[in-house]
Design an enzyme around this catalytic site. Structure first.
Site, PDB file in Angstrom:
ATOM      1  N   ASP A  31       1.276  -5.602 -12.105  1.00 24.90           N
ATOM      2  CA  ASP A  31       1.740  -5.738 -10.793  1.00 24.90           C
ATOM      3  C   ASP A  31       1.974  -4.528 -10.072  1.00 24.90           C
ATOM      4  OD1 ASP A  31       2.560  -8.852  -9.702  1.00 24.90           O
ATOM      5  OD2 ASP A  31       3.221  -7.056  -8.524  1.00 24.90           O
ATOM      6  N   THR A  35       4.446  -7.375  -3.459  1.00 27.13           N
ATOM      7  CA  THR A  35       5.442  -8.689  -3.255  1.00 27.13           C
ATOM      8  C   THR A  35       5.933  -9.558  -3.962  1.00 27.13           C
ATOM      9  OG1 THR A  35       2.940  -9.766  -3.270  1.00 27.13           O
ATOM     10  CG2 THR A  35       3.556  -9.319  -1.035  1.00 27.13           C
ATOM     11  N   TYR A 139      -8.853 -15.703   4.065  1.00 21.28           N
ATOM     12  CA  TYR A 139      -8.085 -15.898   2.788  1.00 21.28           C
ATOM     13  C   TYR A 139      -9.111 -16.672   1.948  1.00 21.28           C
ATOM     14  CZ  TYR A 139      -5.570 -17.908  -0.786  1.00 21.28           C
ATOM     15  OH  TYR A 139      -5.075 -18.550  -2.122  1.00 21.28           O
TER      16      TYR A 139
END
Ligand code: UDP
Length: 328
Positions: A31, A35, A139
């Site tokens: 990661d 975010t 998206y």
């Protein structure tokens, strides 16, 4: 199995990493923490910080992995309309790099976090996997593009892959829940308003062709969603790409969600009517029959008050750790 979990410091990725560890799998999380939260990564997981495109090839090349669960993504509908470049690079290019790392290292399995947004405005509900895919926002378009890439990789290179098309994920599990730096999702926003961390909830659109004029969504508990990932991993077959919808099968309007949150919390939730949010379809409700019959999936937390109650318990327990909490 030895598993790589991309985006395992995010909400869905961290809950799935937990559930995989509980099922006896060995987990490495990748990661970039842009975010995600480092403290959401389960203690039992190995952790590598970085973009998927920068580190996945080394991680997968470093030792033999049995599978990849790919969650790392940009995932906000509204933002994707305003900044499509962030989605085409951040979702498609990053995922293509991951697919190449998987191919070069002969990693056998992939479970991909796809979305109901690939369908766009449905002709009828509930939405089946065979329904037309006409995304109404970048998206959904980027997730659909990756689904297509995965289909061609499975056919040509023998990868065993499953895409799971999530409807609206909510709730919390094992101390992990929704705590984003920038929150745009309905249930956490309503709970933040209940706590007084924001002044009101804006209802985006009151002129949809629905019973109360607000948009309708199908909410699925994050634990049920995570269990489906474990089943998907076990069911994946070399050379095949299966796609499954995951939802609870019933729809709730924005106003109904706000009412449920008021009932569960016992608190007043101030609301404000606002224009529609760009890219939002009116109604999204899943048929999850294929996942139930093929994967043997049996969602257990399908009642909206249960989902909200788990989210509420998590949100209240966050205290000062909530990104929405007023700073002293
Ligand atoms: N929504 C809203 N106010 C908010 C956030 C969301 O009215 O502050 C609406 C949004 O327009 C959509 C539904 O709630 O119709 C669910 O939105 P969310 O962002 O939670 O998930 P999405 O369906 O976009 O994945």
């Amino acid at each position: 199995m030895k598993l790589l979990v991309t985006g395992g410091a995010g909400y869905v990725g961290s809950v799935c990493a937990r559930v995989m560890i509980e099922a006896g799998h060995e987990v490495t999380v990748v990661d970039n923490l842009i975010t995600g939260n480092r403290d959401a990564v389960p203690d039992a997981a190995d952790f590598v910080e970085g973009d998927v495109s920068a580190v996945a090839a080394d991680v997968l090349g470093g030792s033999r992995f049995d599978g990849v669960l790919h969650f790392a993504a940009q995932s906000l509908v509204g933002e994707s309309v305003e900044h499509p470049e962030k989605y085409w690079y951040g979702n498609v290019v990053e995922s293509l790099d991951l697919l190449e790392a998987i191919r070069r290292t002969n990693t056998p399995r992939l479970v991909f976090s796809s979305t109901a947004a690939t369908y766009g405005e449905p002709e009828s509900v509930p939405i089946l996997e065979s329904s037309p895919t006409r995304p109404t926002n970048p998206y959904g378009a980027t997730k659909l593009a990756i689904d297509h890439a995965i289909t061609s990789y499975t056919g040509a290179h023998g990868l065993a892959a499953v895409s799971l098309r999530y409807f609206n994920v909510a709730g919390a599990y094992g101390g992990a829940g929704e705590n984003r730096r920038v929150e745009t999702h309905l249930i956490p926003i309503v709970l933040q308003a209940a706590l007084g961390h924001r002044e009101s909830v804006k209802i985006f659109g009151t002129d949809y062709h629905t019973d109360d004029g607000t948009a309708v969504r199908d909410y699925i508990h994050v634990y049920d969603l995570a269990r489906a990932h474990a089943l998907a991993l076990e069911s994946a077959v070399a050379g095949r790409h299966e796609i499954y919808n995951l939802g609870s099968g019933s729809g709730f309007s924005v106003r109904q969600v706000i009412e449920t949150c008021a009932d569960v919390t016992g608190l007043e939730i101030p609301v404000e009517e606002a224009p529609r949010r760009a890219g939002d379809p009116a109604v999204l409700i899943a048929s999850s029959d294929k996942a139930i019959s093929d994967l043997g999936w049996s969602p257990t937390n399908t009642a909206l008050p249960t989902i909200v109650a788990d989210a509420w318990e998590y949100t209240r327990a966050l205290g000062d750790r909530a990104h929405s909490a007023p700073r002293a």
